[in-house]
Design a protein around this motif. Structure first.
Motif, PDB file in Angstrom:
ATOM      1  N   THR A   5      -2.715   2.442   7.166  1.00  0.00           N
ATOM      2  CA  THR A   5      -1.800   2.105   6.065  1.00  0.00           C
ATOM      3  C   THR A   5      -1.490   0.612   6.055  1.00  0.00           C
ATOM      4  N   ILE A   6      -1.199   0.054   7.227  1.00  0.00           N
ATOM      5  CA  ILE A   6      -0.903  -1.376   7.335  1.00  0.00           C
ATOM      6  C   ILE A   6      -2.086  -2.202   6.857  1.00  0.00           C
ATOM      7  N   TRP A   7      -3.275  -1.810   7.280  1.00  0.00           N
ATOM      8  CA  TRP A   7      -4.489  -2.535   6.878  1.00  0.00           C
ATOM      9  C   TRP A   7      -4.654  -2.531   5.359  1.00  0.00           C
ATOM     10  N   ALA A   8      -4.426  -1.368   4.733  1.00  0.00           N
ATOM     11  CA  ALA A   8      -4.601  -1.255   3.289  1.00  0.00           C
ATOM     12  C   ALA A   8      -3.515  -2.000   2.523  1.00  0.00           C
ATOM     13  N   ILE A   9      -2.268  -1.940   3.008  1.00  0.00           N
ATOM     14  CA  ILE A   9      -1.140  -2.550   2.290  1.00  0.00           C
ATOM     15  C   ILE A   9      -1.247  -4.076   2.258  1.00  0.00           C
ATOM     16  N   LYS A  10      -1.608  -4.664   3.386  1.00  0.00           N
ATOM     17  CA  LYS A  10      -1.529  -6.127   3.480  1.00  0.00           C
ATOM     18  C   LYS A  10      -2.656  -6.842   2.737  1.00  0.00           C
ATOM     19  N   ASN A  11      -3.674  -6.089   2.307  1.00  0.00           N
ATOM     20  CA  ASN A  11      -4.765  -6.699   1.555  1.00  0.00           C
ATOM     21  C   ASN A  11      -4.482  -6.640   0.056  1.00  0.00           C
ATOM     22  N   GLU A  12      -4.434  -7.790  -0.583  1.00  0.00           N
ATOM     23  CA  GLU A  12      -4.286  -7.810  -2.039  1.00  0.00           C
ATOM     24  C   GLU A  12      -5.528  -7.214  -2.683  1.00  0.00           C
ATOM     25  N   SER A  13      -6.664  -7.532  -2.127  1.00  0.00           N
ATOM     26  CA  SER A  13      -7.929  -6.945  -2.549  1.00  0.00           C
ATOM     27  C   SER A  13      -8.924  -7.075  -1.403  1.00  0.00           C
ATOM     28  N   THR A  14      -9.939  -6.230  -1.424  1.00  0.00           N
ATOM     29  CA  THR A  14     -10.969  -6.307  -0.391  1.00  0.00           C
ATOM     30  C   THR A  14     -12.256  -5.737  -0.971  1.00  0.00           C
ATOM     31  N   SER A  15     -13.339  -5.895  -0.258  1.00  0.00           N
ATOM     32  CA  SER A  15     -14.621  -5.429  -0.776  1.00  0.00           C
ATOM     33  C   SER A  15     -14.885  -3.987  -0.361  1.00  0.00           C
ATOM     34  N   ILE A  45     -22.763   6.657   5.661  1.00  0.00           N
ATOM     35  CA  ILE A  45     -23.987   6.094   5.081  1.00  0.00           C
ATOM     36  C   ILE A  45     -23.643   5.021   4.051  1.00  0.00           C
ATOM     37  N   ASN A  46     -24.291   3.882   4.187  1.00  0.00           N
ATOM     38  CA  ASN A  46     -24.072   2.752   3.288  1.00  0.00           C
ATOM     39  C   ASN A  46     -25.197   2.684   2.265  1.00  0.00           C
ATOM     40  N   ASN A  47     -24.893   3.092   1.031  1.00  0.00           N
ATOM     41  CA  ASN A  47     -25.823   2.927  -0.093  1.00  0.00           C
ATOM     42  C   ASN A  47     -25.217   1.981  -1.124  1.00  0.00           C
ATOM     43  N   ILE A  48     -24.535   0.940  -0.624  1.00  0.00           N
ATOM     44  CA  ILE A  48     -23.876  -0.026  -1.506  1.00  0.00           C
ATOM     45  C   ILE A  48     -24.919  -1.019  -2.002  1.00  0.00           C
ATOM     46  N   VAL A  49     -25.281  -0.888  -3.255  1.00  0.00           N
ATOM     47  CA  VAL A  49     -26.278  -1.781  -3.857  1.00  0.00           C
ATOM     48  C   VAL A  49     -25.617  -3.071  -4.314  1.00  0.00           C
ATOM     49  N   CYS A  50     -24.426  -2.929  -4.878  1.00  0.00           N
ATOM     50  CA  CYS A  50     -23.691  -4.081  -5.394  1.00  0.00           C
ATOM     51  C   CYS A  50     -22.261  -4.009  -4.865  1.00  0.00           C
ATOM     52  N   ASP A  51     -21.908  -4.936  -3.959  1.00  0.00           N
ATOM     53  CA  ASP A  51     -20.574  -4.902  -3.372  1.00  0.00           C
ATOM     54  C   ASP A  51     -19.521  -5.243  -4.431  1.00  0.00           C
ATOM     55  N   LYS A  52     -18.421  -4.513  -4.385  1.00  0.00           N
ATOM     56  CA  LYS A  52     -17.368  -4.668  -5.385  1.00  0.00           C
ATOM     57  C   LYS A  52     -16.022  -4.910  -4.729  1.00  0.00           C
ATOM     58  N   GLN A  53     -15.159  -5.653  -5.424  1.00  0.00           N
ATOM     59  CA  GLN A  53     -13.798  -5.869  -4.951  1.00  0.00           C
ATOM     60  C   GLN A  53     -12.911  -4.697  -5.367  1.00  0.00           C
ATOM     61  N   LEU A  54     -12.055  -4.277  -4.435  1.00  0.00           N
ATOM     62  CA  LEU A  54     -11.100  -3.206  -4.702  1.00  0.00           C
ATOM     63  C   LEU A  54      -9.691  -3.766  -4.664  1.00  0.00           C
ATOM     64  N   SER A  55      -8.848  -3.319  -5.585  1.00  0.00           N
ATOM     65  CA  SER A  55      -7.438  -3.705  -5.541  1.00  0.00           C
ATOM     66  C   SER A  55      -6.771  -2.988  -4.377  1.00  0.00           C
ATOM     67  N   ALA A  56      -5.569  -3.429  -4.011  1.00  0.00           N
ATOM     68  CA  ALA A  56      -4.830  -2.786  -2.921  1.00  0.00           C
ATOM     69  C   ALA A  56      -4.621  -1.301  -3.213  1.00  0.00           C
ATOM     70  N   LYS A  57      -4.311  -0.972  -4.468  1.00  0.00           N
ATOM     71  CA  LYS A  57      -4.081   0.423  -4.851  1.00  0.00           C
ATOM     72  C   LYS A  57      -5.360   1.249  -4.735  1.00  0.00           C
ATOM     73  N   GLN A  58      -6.470   0.700  -5.222  1.00  0.00           N
ATOM     74  CA  GLN A  58      -7.751   1.403  -5.128  1.00  0.00           C
ATOM     75  C   GLN A  58      -8.150   1.593  -3.664  1.00  0.00           C
ATOM     76  N   LEU A  59      -7.972   0.539  -2.885  1.00  0.00           N
ATOM     77  CA  LEU A  59      -8.329   0.558  -1.472  1.00  0.00           C
ATOM     78  C   LEU A  59      -7.586   1.654  -0.719  1.00  0.00           C
ATOM     79  N   LEU A  60      -6.259   1.676  -0.866  1.00  0.00           N
ATOM     80  CA  LEU A  60      -5.448   2.643  -0.136  1.00  0.00           C
ATOM     81  C   LEU A  60      -5.792   4.074  -0.539  1.00  0.00           C
TER      82      LEU A  60
END
Length: 202
Positions: A68-78, A100-115
């Motif tokens: 939770t702490i990790w997700a909250i403190k990030n405004e956005s992350t990949s 499994i990592n099938n990430i073709v195109c890395d994307k930024q996630l908002s704090a809300k999306q991330l959590l």
């Protein structure tokens, strides 16, 4: 003005995460340490086992708090950072957890999306391991220019369709998906498998 609001929100996230870490985190650490010490000295096998179960639960709670702490403190992350964070969950799952990592195109996630994505994955893994008795759980990360997709497969007991709506865990995943405008779906075959898909349009 938008920049000031943005900076203020980020400042609040950092303050909240620091409070969680310094106060609740330190209290949990003290409790776990005290229980472990008592368990070490306890002679009764039954009491010792109960203390060890409480200690295990405390450690799981601490891991939840850290997530939770990790997700909250990030405004956005990949998305890749979320993938690497989920790799850490392998240490706390008794089932064979495959990420499994099938990430073709890395994307930024908002704090809300991330959590919310992180919690959906946690819930899916927990349901498969604890309640469906799955031996193998697979979490797959996929992304394109227009979509992020998380797929959770397991070889557990499965669910009846009517039970989907009774499960708090599944309802929580569905609610979290809706809160970030993602599409949630679940398919299950009794005594064979369950597949959960969360698709986030971009």
């Amino acid at each position: 003005q938008n920049i000031e609001i943005k900076n203020e929100l980020q400042g609040q996230r950092i303050r909240i995460s620091r409070e969680l870490h310094d106060n609740i985190g330190s209290h949990l650490t003290f409790l776990i340490s005290s229980i472990d010490n008592l368990s070490f000295k306890e002679q009764s096998l039954i009491k010792k086992e109960k203390m060890q179960k409480i200690s295990k639960f405390g450690k799981q709670t601490m891991n939840e708090l850290r997530g939770t702490i990790w997700a909250i403190k990030n405004e956005s992350t990949s998305l890749k950072e979320l993938y690497y964070k989920v790799l850490d969950l392998k240490k706390n799952v008794e089932s064979n957890l495959v990420i499994i990592n099938n990430i073709v195109c890395d994307k930024q996630l908002s704090a809300k999306q991330l959590l919310n994505l992180y919690r959906i994955i946690q819930e899916g893994i927990q349901n498969a391991s604890k309640y469906a008795n799955a031996n193998i759980i697979e979490v797959r990360f996929l992304s394109t220019e227009n979509e992020i997709k998380i797929i959770i497969n397991d070889n557990g007991n499965g669910f009846k369709t009517m039970d989907f709506y009774k499960s708090n865990g599944i309802n929580n995943m569905r609610y979290r998906s809706e809160s970030i405008n993602a599409i949630f779906s679940i398919e299950s075959i009794i005594n064979e498998r369950t597949t959960i898909v969360c698709s986030l349009p971009l």
